[in-house]
Write a protein that holds these residues in place. Structure first.
Motif, PDB file in Angstrom:
ATOM      1  N   GLU A   1      -0.893  -2.972 -13.621  1.00 14.58           N
ATOM      2  CA  GLU A   1      -0.599  -2.100 -14.750  1.00 14.58           C
ATOM      3  C   GLU A   1      -1.152  -0.686 -14.578  1.00 14.58           C
ATOM      4  N   THR A   2      -1.871  -0.425 -13.483  1.00 15.53           N
ATOM      5  CA  THR A   2      -2.570   0.851 -13.355  1.00 15.53           C
ATOM      6  C   THR A   2      -1.619   2.014 -13.074  1.00 15.53           C
ATOM      7  N   ASP A   3      -1.973   3.178 -13.609  1.00 14.43           N
ATOM      8  CA  ASP A   3      -1.219   4.400 -13.364  1.00 14.43           C
ATOM      9  C   ASP A   3      -2.112   5.530 -12.874  1.00 14.43           C
ATOM     10  N   SER A   4      -3.366   5.233 -12.560  1.00 17.07           N
ATOM     11  CA  SER A   4      -4.263   6.280 -12.079  1.00 17.07           C
ATOM     12  C   SER A   4      -5.089   5.763 -10.921  1.00 17.07           C
ATOM     13  N   VAL A   5      -5.522   6.678 -10.079  1.00 19.38           N
ATOM     14  CA  VAL A   5      -6.309   6.316  -8.912  1.00 19.38           C
ATOM     15  C   VAL A   5      -7.650   5.708  -9.331  1.00 19.38           C
ATOM     16  N   ALA A   6      -8.302   6.301 -10.318  1.00 19.17           N
ATOM     17  CA  ALA A   6      -9.634   5.843 -10.731  1.00 19.17           C
ATOM     18  C   ALA A   6      -9.604   4.410 -11.252  1.00 19.17           C
ATOM     19  N   THR A   7      -8.673   4.121 -12.159  1.00 15.90           N
ATOM     20  CA  THR A   7      -8.603   2.749 -12.685  1.00 15.90           C
ATOM     21  C   THR A   7      -8.132   1.779 -11.617  1.00 15.90           C
ATOM     22  N   GLY A   8      -7.268   2.256 -10.734  1.00 16.12           N
ATOM     23  CA  GLY A   8      -6.811   1.400  -9.640  1.00 16.12           C
ATOM     24  C   GLY A   8      -7.956   0.984  -8.739  1.00 16.12           C
ATOM     25  N   LEU A   9      -8.814   1.943  -8.388  1.00 14.00           N
ATOM     26  CA  LEU A   9      -9.983   1.621  -7.568  1.00 14.00           C
ATOM     27  C   LEU A   9     -10.913   0.642  -8.285  1.00 14.00           C
ATOM     28  N   ALA A  10     -11.100   0.859  -9.601  1.00 14.78           N
ATOM     29  CA  ALA A  10     -11.976  -0.023 -10.370  1.00 14.78           C
ATOM     30  C   ALA A  10     -11.409  -1.445 -10.425  1.00 14.78           C
ATOM     31  N   PHE A  11     -10.104  -1.569 -10.624  1.00 14.01           N
ATOM     32  CA  PHE A  11      -9.493  -2.902 -10.705  1.00 14.01           C
ATOM     33  C   PHE A  11      -9.493  -3.593  -9.342  1.00 14.01           C
TER      34      PHE A  11
ATOM     35  N   ALA B   1      11.180  -4.384  -3.265  1.00 15.12           N
ATOM     36  CA  ALA B   1      12.564  -3.918  -3.209  1.00 15.12           C
ATOM     37  C   ALA B   1      13.333  -4.301  -4.469  1.00 15.12           C
ATOM     38  N   GLY B   2      13.041  -5.486  -5.017  1.00 16.75           N
ATOM     39  CA  GLY B   2      13.801  -5.948  -6.165  1.00 16.75           C
ATOM     40  C   GLY B   2      13.226  -5.578  -7.512  1.00 16.75           C
ATOM     41  N   SER B   3      11.890  -5.556  -7.629  1.00 11.37           N
ATOM     42  CA  SER B   3      11.269  -5.367  -8.938  1.00 11.37           C
ATOM     43  C   SER B   3      10.158  -4.332  -8.976  1.00 11.37           C
ATOM     44  N   GLY B   4       9.826  -3.725  -7.831  1.00 17.48           N
ATOM     45  CA  GLY B   4       8.749  -2.748  -7.788  1.00 17.48           C
ATOM     46  C   GLY B   4       7.431  -3.390  -7.398  1.00 17.48           C
ATOM     47  N   TRP B   5       6.450  -2.557  -7.002  1.00 15.58           N
ATOM     48  CA  TRP B   5       5.191  -3.076  -6.485  1.00 15.58           C
ATOM     49  C   TRP B   5       4.367  -3.809  -7.544  1.00 15.58           C
ATOM     50  N   ARG B   6       4.544  -3.457  -8.817  1.00 15.57           N
ATOM     51  CA  ARG B   6       3.760  -4.095  -9.875  1.00 15.57           C
ATOM     52  C   ARG B   6       4.022  -5.598  -9.945  1.00 15.57           C
ATOM     53  N   ALA B   7       5.254  -6.009  -9.676  1.00 12.03           N
ATOM     54  CA  ALA B   7       5.629  -7.417  -9.807  1.00 12.03           C
ATOM     55  C   ALA B   7       4.797  -8.309  -8.899  1.00 12.03           C
TER      56      ALA B   7
ATOM     57  N   SER C   1       0.798  -1.225   0.000  1.00 12.61           N
ATOM     58  CA  SER C   1       0.000   0.000   0.000  1.00 12.61           C
ATOM     59  C   SER C   1       0.830   1.274   0.000  1.00 12.61           C
ATOM     60  N   VAL C   2       1.876   1.314   0.816  1.00 12.21           N
ATOM     61  CA  VAL C   2       2.688   2.538   0.898  1.00 12.21           C
ATOM     62  C   VAL C   2       3.362   2.821  -0.445  1.00 12.21           C
ATOM     63  N   ALA C   3       3.923   1.778  -1.065  1.00 11.01           N
ATOM     64  CA  ALA C   3       4.589   1.958  -2.356  1.00 11.01           C
ATOM     65  C   ALA C   3       3.597   2.362  -3.443  1.00 11.01           C
ATOM     66  N   VAL C   4       2.413   1.732  -3.443  1.00 11.06           N
ATOM     67  CA  VAL C   4       1.394   2.102  -4.429  1.00 11.06           C
ATOM     68  C   VAL C   4       0.942   3.541  -4.214  1.00 11.06           C
ATOM     69  N   GLY C   5       0.740   3.913  -2.944  1.00 12.22           N
ATOM     70  CA  GLY C   5       0.327   5.278  -2.631  1.00 12.22           C
ATOM     71  C   GLY C   5       1.340   6.309  -3.086  1.00 12.22           C
ATOM     72  N   GLU C   6       2.612   6.025  -2.885  1.00  9.32           N
ATOM     73  CA  GLU C   6       3.652   6.956  -3.334  1.00  9.32           C
ATOM     74  C   GLU C   6       3.664   7.064  -4.851  1.00  9.32           C
ATOM     75  N   HIS C   7       3.455   5.948  -5.539  1.00 11.38           N
ATOM     76  CA  HIS C   7       3.461   5.956  -7.002  1.00 11.38           C
ATOM     77  C   HIS C   7       2.276   6.738  -7.560  1.00 11.38           C
ATOM     78  N   LEU C   8       1.109   6.583  -6.924  1.00  9.47           N
ATOM     79  CA  LEU C   8      -0.100   7.225  -7.438  1.00  9.47           C
ATOM     80  C   LEU C   8      -0.377   8.588  -6.797  1.00  9.47           C
ATOM     81  N   GLY C   9       0.441   8.966  -5.809  1.00  8.19           N
ATOM     82  CA  GLY C   9       0.244  10.251  -5.155  1.00  8.19           C
ATOM     83  C   GLY C   9      -0.960  10.286  -4.236  1.00  8.19           C
ATOM     84  N   VAL C  10      -1.201   9.194  -3.487  1.00  2.00           N
ATOM     85  CA  VAL C  10      -2.342   9.093  -2.585  1.00  2.00           C
ATOM     86  C   VAL C  10      -1.861   9.265  -1.154  1.00  2.00           C
ATOM     87  N   SER C  11      -2.606  10.037  -0.343  1.00  2.00           N
ATOM     88  CA  SER C  11      -2.238  10.268   1.047  1.00  2.00           C
ATOM     89  C   SER C  11      -2.437   9.005   1.868  1.00  2.00           C
TER      90      SER C  11
END
Length: 412
Positions: free
Chosen positions: A101-111, A166-172, A40-50
């Motif tokens: 694969e998401t890069d936006s908050v809206a699509t992330g919530l939908a997925f 740490a090794g491949s990013g949160w997407r992995a 969650s923390v890594a995804v939040g930082e990537h998407l700019g979510v508090s």
């Protein structure tokens, strides 16, 4: 409508294959659900979510999960658990990959909601399979094994996801677990069988009549009690990593280790509790009340800790208390509803239970944001199992539920 007795459930060696596949499917959806905590923390930082906004993603998942639990139980009784568990898990894995694969908050919530929609069906399908293949005297152990999936999913996610990030990013992490879910789904579709001792050969598939469930006072109380219990369990799973990182000043790997220990203890404790309840005549209510009381206490104690060693000492006790009520409460479902409606009853009660999981992430985020207090966040969690303990006292534990008359299904 006509009244007919529940058919007897006989022991068959294939029941162990059924249990293994139902457990594997439920484990994968538990891993998928638990991935959000350490990611969650890594995804939040990537998407700019508090920090407070991260709860919306967990709530999005649980909105879909609640809907699919209610619908999935009916589909299980209608179409059979094999089709439901296989197809739903395959689609849940697909949405996990899409979220990666998401890069936006809206699509992330939908997925996230999409993952929840399809991940919520395998629970009721698993309960139905166990009810079909295991007689009442063995169900405590079988349900205990089945429910190790939720805690094992937490262990796997917290042991693997921080390293993957740490090794491949949160997407992995979402790609790996999504693909694994789809693979297990294919195995279930190929190898599972619906028929068991509680199956009438050649019976037509019919929409189940849910009216007996709606009138069942004890199922209502069980559903509301589970709301409080899962408020505590999944509130902890969703928020404990972030709270320990932000409020307890632990590193992500340290927080993941604490939550992994929390989950490991429950893996052994769940089947053990099921065996104990089987040996003592299948009594589930009183042990569940005692466990929920212990859950309240351990959450409050955990909220007073302020170091890694303190968290590690409390985590195993909290893990036992946060999970072992589940096989006890779930084993009550076919006893209260009968095997024919076990899928629908499991889905309906779990929908109530998961409302706690749906609401608590947002509430807990708001409490921590307002108070900045680690203790008050965990006191908020403890309020849930306290409510569950009080409600469980009102449940009338039926004996030999499979032998009471049940209303047969009618064409919809």
């Amino acid at each position: 409508m006509s009244l007919t007795p529940e058919p007897a459930v006989v022991r068959h060696p294939y029941r162990w294959v059924v249990l293994a596949l139902a457990w594997a499917a439920f484990t994968m959806t538990a891993v998928d659900r638990s991935t959000w905590g350490p990611a969650s923390v890594a995804v939040g930082e990537h998407l700019g979510v508090s920090l407070a906004g991260l709860g919306a993603f967990a709530t999005g998942y649980y909105v879909g999960y609640v809907v699919s639990n209610a619908a999935g139980g009916v589909l299980t009784d209608w179409l059979g658990p094999r089709v439901v568990v296989g197809c739903s898990l395959f689609l849940a894995g697909g949405f996990m990959i899409l979220f990666g694969e998401t890069d936006s908050v809206a699509t992330g919530l939908a997925f996230q909601a999409g993952v929840g929609v399809f991940a919520g069906c395998d629970y009721s399908a698993g309960v139905k399979l166990i009810s079909q293949w295991f007689p009442p005297r063995d169900r405590g152990f079988a349900m205990g094994v089945f429910m190790t999936a939720t805690s094992l999913g937490t262990v796997i996610a917290n042991a693997v996801v921080p390293s993957l990030i740490a090794g491949s990013g949160w997407r992995a992490s979402y790609h790996v677990f999504g693909a694994a879910s789809m693979a297990v789904a294919v195995l279930c579709l190929v190898l599972l069988r619906n028929s068991g001792g509680a199956h009438v050969a050649g019976a037509p598939r019919e929409v189940p009549d849910l009216r007996p469930l709606a009138r069942n006072r004890d199922l209502w109380l069980l559903g509301l009690a589970g709301f409080g219990a899962l408020w505590g369990t999944y509130g902890f799973i969703t928020w404990s990593n972030a709270l320990m990182i932000k409020g307890g000043h632990l590193t992500p790997v340290q927080a993941g280790a604490v939550v992994a220990i929390f989950g490991v203890t429950a893996v052994a404790a769940k089947p053990f509790m099921g065996v104990v309840s089987d040996l003592f005549g299948g009594r589930r209510k009183v042990p569940a009340v005692v466990v929920l009381a212990a859950f309240v206490g351990t959450l409050l104690v955990f909220g007073t800790r302020d170091s890694l060693s303190g968290f590690l000492w409390v985590a195993p006790f909290l893990g036992v208390a946060a999970y072992v009520y589940s096989p006890l409460m779930i084993a009550l479902i076919p006893e209260l509803a009968g095997v024919r409606l076990a899928g629908s009853a499991a889905g309906a009660t779990n929908a109530f239970w998961q409302l706690g999981s749906m609401v608590v992430p947002v509430v807990l985020g708001a409490v921590f944001q307002a108070t900045h207090s680690f203790f008050w966040a965990f006191a908020t969690l403890a309020a849930g199992p306290l409510l569950g303990m009080i409600l469980m006292l009102g449940v009338r534990e039926h004996r030999a539920g499979d032998r009471v008359p049940a209303v047969t299904a009618v064409a919809g």
